[in-house]
Write a protein that holds these residues in place. Structure first.
Motif, mmCIF file in Angstrom:
data_model
loop_
_atom_site.group_PDB
_atom_site.id
_atom_site.type_symbol
_atom_site.label_atom_id
_atom_site.label_comp_id
_atom_site.label_asym_id
_atom_site.label_seq_id
_atom_site.Cartn_x
_atom_site.Cartn_y
_atom_site.Cartn_z
ATOM 1 N N THR A 243 0.698 -1.337 -0.048
ATOM 2 C CA THR A 243 0.160 -0.076 -0.036
ATOM 3 C C THR A 243 0.698 1.304 -0.117
ATOM 4 O O THR A 243 0.405 2.160 -0.645
ATOM 5 C CB THR A 243 -0.881 -0.127 1.161
ATOM 6 N N LYS A 247 0.790 4.018 -2.934
ATOM 7 C CA LYS A 247 0.331 5.274 -2.964
ATOM 8 C C LYS A 247 1.380 6.296 -3.266
ATOM 9 O O LYS A 247 1.418 7.364 -3.843
ATOM 10 C CB LYS A 247 0.176 5.665 -1.433
ATOM 11 N N SER A 252 -2.744 7.201 -4.688
ATOM 12 C CA SER A 252 -4.084 6.543 -4.095
ATOM 13 C C SER A 252 -3.570 5.128 -3.526
ATOM 14 O O SER A 252 -2.828 4.701 -3.779
ATOM 15 C CB SER A 252 -5.070 6.320 -5.036
ATOM 16 N N ASN A 253 -4.578 4.950 -2.584
ATOM 17 C CA ASN A 253 -4.475 3.402 -1.899
ATOM 18 C C ASN A 253 -5.020 2.472 -2.947
ATOM 19 O O ASN A 253 -5.880 2.927 -3.551
ATOM 20 C CB ASN A 253 -4.990 3.197 -0.670
ATOM 21 N N LYS A 255 -7.561 0.196 -2.827
ATOM 22 C CA LYS A 255 -8.917 0.197 -2.753
ATOM 23 C C LYS A 255 -9.495 1.306 -3.483
ATOM 24 O O LYS A 255 -10.360 1.347 -4.299
ATOM 25 C CB LYS A 255 -9.375 0.011 -1.302
ATOM 26 N N ASP A 256 -9.164 2.605 -3.169
ATOM 27 C CA ASP A 256 -9.671 3.662 -3.742
ATOM 28 C C ASP A 256 -9.589 3.876 -5.128
ATOM 29 O O ASP A 256 -10.080 4.269 -6.151
ATOM 30 C CB ASP A 256 -9.269 5.020 -3.131
ATOM 31 N N LYS A 259 -11.892 2.331 -7.642
ATOM 32 C CA LYS A 259 -12.875 3.210 -7.809
ATOM 33 C C LYS A 259 -12.850 4.383 -8.570
ATOM 34 O O LYS A 259 -13.913 5.094 -8.763
ATOM 35 C CB LYS A 259 -13.658 3.476 -6.481
ATOM 36 N N ASP A 260 -11.790 4.585 -9.018
ATOM 37 C CA ASP A 260 -11.162 6.015 -9.544
ATOM 38 C C ASP A 260 -11.882 5.946 -10.993
ATOM 39 O O ASP A 260 -11.604 5.162 -11.852
ATOM 40 C CB ASP A 260 -9.842 6.166 -9.785
#
Length: 273
Positions: A243, A247, A252-253, A255-256, A259-260
């Motif tokens: 992670t 990042k 971003s991590n 998981k996010d 969803k981007d």
């Protein structure tokens, strides 16, 4: 949206990874798109409307119409102003240094007009030839004629640099630099200097990017969505290590990131691998 990729002429294959051409209608190209490090250098030509490159949430500059995008060590955003038609040459990490005299480190995280890297007259002729080409095959021919002419000039890429890069890619970034150089431990400092000049990032940075690319391929192609398993499959110490590196290079991590909505182009490129 249409992405095509092409293989290079055999004489350029040791240096050029390939060519790509991207076409996006204006009605599909209004969103910002995130660009993440790939470990490559690209010579790109914007053949339709301008493209913005953001330096903050609101500040941007227009990309040069014919440019070299150096090594990327941090994510950034681009946004088309209308229709997209872009053609690019993608070079292996040590590939572009065979065609220019400047230290490649000077190009890192920049989009440099080709007129600043080559003879301005020759650069203008190349841009005109690419722009006047009727199709991708003519664009490739124009670029290859230019690059083959530059390849005749005397430039030598260090063997240890090339061997180190090959080892990093063969191991998907999982082999440490110390392990690669275990028979030549005294070369580490010299290697750092040579990488700065010929690659544009340190050996350690490139290894981290190559490993992250392997993890991103698994993530975006839905081969594996268990982040812990992705971390261990790519030999991160643990998920926290994965992670942290993720990042650093994407902003971003994981998981996010999934969803981007600004990953459309990245996902398209990864689906070609």
């Amino acid at each position: 949206m249409k992405l095509q990729t092409f293989d290079p002429y055999p004489d350029l294959a040791p240096f050029v990874k390939g060519y790509w051409e991207l076409e996006v209608p204006a009605e599909m190209s209004s969103e910002k798109q995130r660009v993440v490090p790939e470990g490559t250098i690209e010579m790109a030509f914007i053949l339709a409307d301008d493209v913005k490159r953001y330096h903050s949430d609101t500040e941007y500059t227009l990309q040069p119409r014919a440019m070299v995008i150096g090594q990327v060590t941090e994510p950034f955003f681009v946004q088309p102003t209308g229709r997209v038609l872009s053609f690019a040459v993608s070079f292996y990490p040590y590939g572009f240094a065979n065609f220019v005299d400047c230290p490649i480190g000077e190009l890192t995280n920049k989009a440099t007009p080709i007129s600043e890297l080559f003879n301005p007259v020759e650069a203008a002729e190349l841009e005109q030839a690419v722009r006047a080409a009727k199709d991708s095959s003519e664009r490739i021919a124009a670029v290859e004629n230019f690059l083959l002419g530059k390849l005749t000039e005397s430039r030598v890429i260090d063997r240890v640099v090339q061997t180190t890069i090959n080892a990093l890619f063969d191991s998907k970034g999982q082999q440490s630099i110390n392990r690669i150089l275990e028979d030549q431990p005294t070369t580490r400092r010299n290697l750092e200097r040579k990488f700065a000049r010929q690659v544009g990032m340190s050996p350690k940075q490139l290894g981290k990017v190559v490993r992250l690319q392997a993890a991103l391929n698994m993530l975006l192609n839905q081969e594996e969505r268990n982040l812990t398993k992705i971390a261990y499959d790519n030999e991160y110490y643990d998920q926290a290590h994965f992670t942290r590196d993720f990042k650093e290079f994407t902003g971003s991590n994981p998981k996010d990131f999934l969803k981007d909505e600004q990953l459309l182009l990245s996902t398209l490129f990864y689906s070609q691998d």
